[in-house]
Structure formats: structure tokens, C-alpha cells
Scaffold this motif. Sequence first.
Motif: not given
Length: 57
Positions: A40-57
Motif C-alpha cells: 500500500v505504501l509503495f502504491v501511494i508513493s508511486l501515485i504521488a511521484g506520478l502526480v508530482g511529476r505531471s504537475g510540474g510541466r
Amino acid sequence: MLGWALTFFVIAIIAAIFGFGGIATAASGIAQFLFFVFVVLFVISLIAGLVGRSGGR
């Protein structure tokens, strides 16, 4: 956290080999719980990383 899950899994296997059913059951339950918390923690960090990466464009 995954290391702890593996440790309890090994304890469960060793306890089962020597016939300690109660200890094996408890250790396998703890290992399962820790594994699912890790996933669960891995999936949450994976989603947070993808959301954070797409928001900075």
C-alpha cells in the motif's frame, strides 16, 4: 518494511518445520500484514511521484 516481512516469513517457516504451530501462525500473520502495508505504501508513493511529476510541466 519489506525486510521485516521477510524476517517474520522466515521465522514462520522455521517454526512450522519444528512443529510450533502457534508461533508459525502468528509469524505468518505478522508477515502478511507487513507485506500488505508495504504494498500500500509503495502504491501511494508511486501515485504521488506520478502526480508530482505531471504537475510540474
